[in-house]
Write a protein that holds these residues in place. Sequence first.
Motif, PDB file in Angstrom:
ATOM      1  N   GLY A   1       0.812  -1.213   0.000  1.00 48.96           N
ATOM      2  CA  GLY A   1       0.000   0.000   0.000  1.00 48.96           C
ATOM      3  C   GLY A   1       0.841   1.257   0.000  1.00 48.96           C
ATOM      4  N   ILE A   2       1.894   1.254   0.811  1.00 50.16           N
ATOM      5  CA  ILE A   2       2.785   2.420   0.873  1.00 50.16           C
ATOM      6  C   ILE A   2       3.524   2.586  -0.457  1.00 50.16           C
ATOM      7  N   LEU A   3       4.037   1.478  -1.029  1.00 47.91           N
ATOM      8  CA  LEU A   3       4.778   1.537  -2.281  1.00 47.91           C
ATOM      9  C   LEU A   3       3.911   2.068  -3.421  1.00 47.91           C
ATOM     10  N   PHE A   4       2.707   1.524  -3.572  1.00 40.27           N
ATOM     11  CA  PHE A   4       1.847   1.973  -4.666  1.00 40.27           C
ATOM     12  C   PHE A   4       1.346   3.394  -4.446  1.00 40.27           C
ATOM     13  N   THR A   5       1.173   3.782  -3.202  1.00 35.50           N
ATOM     14  CA  THR A   5       0.794   5.171  -2.917  1.00 35.50           C
ATOM     15  C   THR A   5       1.876   6.120  -3.397  1.00 35.50           C
ATOM     16  N   ILE A   6       3.127   5.779  -3.152  1.00 33.18           N
ATOM     17  CA  ILE A   6       4.246   6.629  -3.572  1.00 33.18           C
ATOM     18  C   ILE A   6       4.441   6.581  -5.085  1.00 33.18           C
ATOM     19  N   LYS A   7       4.438   5.363  -5.657  1.00 34.73           N
ATOM     20  CA  LYS A   7       4.693   5.227  -7.096  1.00 34.73           C
ATOM     21  C   LYS A   7       3.585   5.826  -7.952  1.00 34.73           C
ATOM     22  N   THR A   8       2.366   5.861  -7.436  1.00 32.31           N
ATOM     23  CA  THR A   8       1.261   6.457  -8.196  1.00 32.31           C
ATOM     24  C   THR A   8       1.040   7.919  -7.818  1.00 32.31           C
ATOM     25  N   ARG A   9       1.953   8.440  -7.019  1.00 27.44           N
ATOM     26  CA  ARG A   9       1.879   9.841  -6.585  1.00 27.44           C
ATOM     27  C   ARG A   9       0.549  10.150  -5.898  1.00 27.44           C
ATOM     28  N   PHE A  10       0.238   9.315  -4.904  1.00 27.45           N
ATOM     29  CA  PHE A  10      -0.958   9.496  -4.080  1.00 27.45           C
ATOM     30  C   PHE A  10      -2.221   9.572  -4.939  1.00 27.45           C
ATOM     31  N   VAL A  11      -2.363   8.594  -5.809  1.00 27.52           N
ATOM     32  CA  VAL A  11      -3.486   8.590  -6.741  1.00 27.52           C
ATOM     33  C   VAL A  11      -4.828   8.596  -6.015  1.00 27.52           C
ATOM     34  N   GLN A  12      -4.886   7.990  -4.819  1.00 28.03           N
ATOM     35  CA  GLN A  12      -6.153   7.937  -4.097  1.00 28.03           C
ATOM     36  C   GLN A  12      -6.617   9.311  -3.626  1.00 28.03           C
ATOM     37  N   VAL A  13      -5.690  10.261  -3.581  1.00 31.25           N
ATOM     38  CA  VAL A  13      -6.038  11.632  -3.206  1.00 31.25           C
ATOM     39  C   VAL A  13      -6.256  12.494  -4.452  1.00 31.25           C
ATOM     40  N   ARG A  14      -5.292  12.482  -5.359  1.00 29.50           N
ATOM     41  CA  ARG A  14      -5.354  13.401  -6.496  1.00 29.50           C
ATOM     42  C   ARG A  14      -6.389  13.018  -7.548  1.00 29.50           C
ATOM     43  N   ARG A  15      -6.813  11.748  -7.586  1.00 29.00           N
ATOM     44  CA  ARG A  15      -7.799  11.324  -8.579  1.00 29.00           C
ATOM     45  C   ARG A  15      -9.112  10.865  -7.948  1.00 29.00           C
ATOM     46  N   PHE A  16      -9.317  11.204  -6.669  1.00 29.09           N
ATOM     47  CA  PHE A  16     -10.528  10.740  -6.003  1.00 29.09           C
ATOM     48  C   PHE A  16     -11.790  11.338  -6.624  1.00 29.09           C
ATOM     49  N   SER A  17     -11.786  12.632  -6.860  1.00 29.79           N
ATOM     50  CA  SER A  17     -12.971  13.276  -7.441  1.00 29.79           C
ATOM     51  C   SER A  17     -13.242  12.754  -8.851  1.00 29.79           C
ATOM     52  N   MET A  18     -12.181  12.481  -9.611  1.00 30.05           N
ATOM     53  CA  MET A  18     -12.370  11.926 -10.958  1.00 30.05           C
ATOM     54  C   MET A  18     -12.943  10.518 -10.871  1.00 30.05           C
ATOM     55  N   ALA A  19     -12.511   9.753  -9.886  1.00 25.05           N
ATOM     56  CA  ALA A  19     -13.055   8.407  -9.703  1.00 25.05           C
ATOM     57  C   ALA A  19     -14.557   8.466  -9.471  1.00 25.05           C
ATOM     58  N   LEU A  20     -15.006   9.431  -8.680  1.00 25.39           N
ATOM     59  CA  LEU A  20     -16.441   9.591  -8.436  1.00 25.39           C
ATOM     60  C   LEU A  20     -17.181   9.922  -9.725  1.00 25.39           C
ATOM     61  N   LYS A  21     -16.607  10.819 -10.531  1.00 27.50           N
ATOM     62  CA  LYS A  21     -17.250  11.194 -11.795  1.00 27.50           C
ATOM     63  C   LYS A  21     -17.332  10.001 -12.742  1.00 27.50           C
ATOM     64  N   ILE A  22     -16.261   9.214 -12.811  1.00 24.92           N
ATOM     65  CA  ILE A  22     -16.250   8.034 -13.682  1.00 24.92           C
ATOM     66  C   ILE A  22     -17.301   7.033 -13.217  1.00 24.92           C
ATOM     67  N   MET A  23     -17.377   6.821 -11.916  1.00 24.55           N
ATOM     68  CA  MET A  23     -18.354   5.875 -11.384  1.00 24.55           C
ATOM     69  C   MET A  23     -19.782   6.322 -11.668  1.00 24.55           C
ATOM     70  N   LEU A  24     -20.075   7.586 -11.443  1.00 26.81           N
ATOM     71  CA  LEU A  24     -21.434   8.091 -11.640  1.00 26.81           C
ATOM     72  C   LEU A  24     -21.835   8.119 -13.113  1.00 26.81           C
ATOM     73  N   GLY A  25     -20.832   8.195 -14.013  1.00 24.58           N
ATOM     74  CA  GLY A  25     -21.134   8.253 -15.437  1.00 24.58           C
ATOM     75  C   GLY A  25     -20.957   6.940 -16.162  1.00 24.58           C
ATOM     76  N   SER A  26     -20.839   5.848 -15.397  1.00 25.85           N
ATOM     77  CA  SER A  26     -20.477   4.577 -16.038  1.00 25.85           C
ATOM     78  C   SER A  26     -21.607   3.553 -16.090  1.00 25.85           C
ATOM     79  N   ARG A  27     -22.822   3.979 -15.813  1.00 26.36           N
ATOM     80  CA  ARG A  27     -23.926   3.011 -15.776  1.00 26.36           C
ATOM     81  C   ARG A  27     -24.359   2.584 -17.168  1.00 26.36           C
ATOM     82  N   VAL A  28     -24.187   3.461 -18.165  1.00 28.50           N
ATOM     83  CA  VAL A  28     -24.638   3.152 -19.521  1.00 28.50           C
ATOM     84  C   VAL A  28     -23.463   2.656 -20.339  1.00 28.50           C
ATOM     85  N   THR A  29     -23.648   1.568 -21.052  1.00 32.69           N
ATOM     86  CA  THR A  29     -22.626   1.054 -21.956  1.00 32.69           C
ATOM     87  C   THR A  29     -23.140   1.111 -23.384  1.00 32.69           C
ATOM     88  N   ASP A  30     -22.238   1.087 -24.369  1.00 31.83           N
ATOM     89  CA  ASP A  30     -22.638   1.283 -25.757  1.00 31.83           C
ATOM     90  C   ASP A  30     -23.280   0.044 -26.362  1.00 31.83           C
TER      91      ASP A  30
END
Length: 490
Positions: A25-54
């Motif tokens: 967990g510590i290694l991936f947090t560092i190597k991904t540059r704290f992705v769980q913090v910097r991309r959290f809001s984007m993750a929410l947007k992706i999740m909320l917009g992902s119900r419909v598939t083509d």
Amino acid sequence: MNNLINSINGLLWGSVLMYLLLGAGILFTIKTRFVQVRRFSMALKIMLGSRVTDCSTHVSPFQAFCTSLAARIGTGNMAGVAVAITMGGPGAVFWMWVIAVLGMSTSLAENVLAQLYKTNNGDGTYRGGPAYYIEKALGQRWLGIIFSIALIIAFGFAFNSVQSNSIAAAFTGYGIPAEAIGIGLAILSSLVIFGGIRSIAKVAEMIVPIMAFCYLGVALVIVFMNISELPAVFTLIFKSAFGLESAAGGGVGYMVSQAMQQGIKRGLFSNEAGMGSAPNAAATAHSNHPANQGLMGMLGVFMDTIIVCTATASIILMSGVMDGSSATGIELTQLALVSQIGPIGQHLVAGAILLFAFSSIIANYYYGESNLRFIFDNNWLVNAYRVAVLGMVIWGATSNLPTVWAFADASMGVMALINLTAILVLSGIVVKVLKDFDDQVKAGVTPVFNRRKFPFLDKTMDADVWTEHSSGPVDGADKAQVKRNPVAGG
């Protein structure tokens, strides 16, 4: 036999896996540059917009997300939290939060790899998971088979019997025979699992949001009923985590170590980050970019531990039932609810267990099917496996399961050991794929994955996955199309 299993569990969960999961967990947090913090809001947007598939034949990213949550959110979110608080004190909740935040980055890594190395079923659906990327990326099919066998034992059989047992126990006060509950549950499960991954994903998409929001709604009601005590509860959690509310001396060190051990262990059991289970669901999604499902995997850990487990902890700590009570596990959670909202609390716990455990059964079943097909893709064998799972559901409702639990823990420990080793070896690939995602976000376009940009990956991935955006570099027209249709993809 029991002594051997307990010795294995003591070694795996007492030291090896705890440090390995924390380190990953510590290694991936560092190597991904704290992705769980910097991309959290984007993750929410992706999740909320992902119900419909083509395409209606595909499993949408949201359905895959709900399938993974169905397996994650189970009786452990109610019983496991209560055990952690009983054995480790309120401070255990803080360490559950810590392991969840670190585990979010680990979950992203394993889900990205599952998407990269998924297998096309030829009918618009995909399957994959650790066994698949162990074989394709590392060239170690034998190790993938060991992982698959461990997963089938733990999730396909043992954990499903445990979930069935939990439902039967919750309904003992209603005068319903355990045998009838087991048979009814098996019939209900069969209606879903014989429909395959599409059926499982659709049911998970319906059940998971309902059960999560209802349970959280009850927790919020209790919080508002005791809103004046909320600051004191959080103060207690933080002080207990570091022994600040106790007298100085050796007792403090012991209490802190117990809080850490119980919080970390129960947190890992609950959110499954790094275990290699959730990637089996993530691989089924029809997505634009592997990082999309990786980000949603982060949200799964967040929802499970930070949201649902915290809800249970709030119910227990605000109720005050721990004072003078020897109850633990699901009984403690039930007492807490009854003390706050009256006898209806007992019915709410029974209903929550029914939904939590049933959704876990169908998701756990699919994890086993995907890994069985990895070993030997034969429809007759899959049908035999389905019957065996239903048999375990019936058996579990009427049986005493301590040995089953111990065996499942050992199998899950083997899974985690193999999966963590694999994702750490493949961490460089995760970082490169995430950078491709980040670069496209910075360029102002909806990220899509072009396999031709990764020659090594292009050689190790199956030829019939990730082909829709991989005929060449994405030009201006393609970018415009991607913006208009953000969930299309391979």
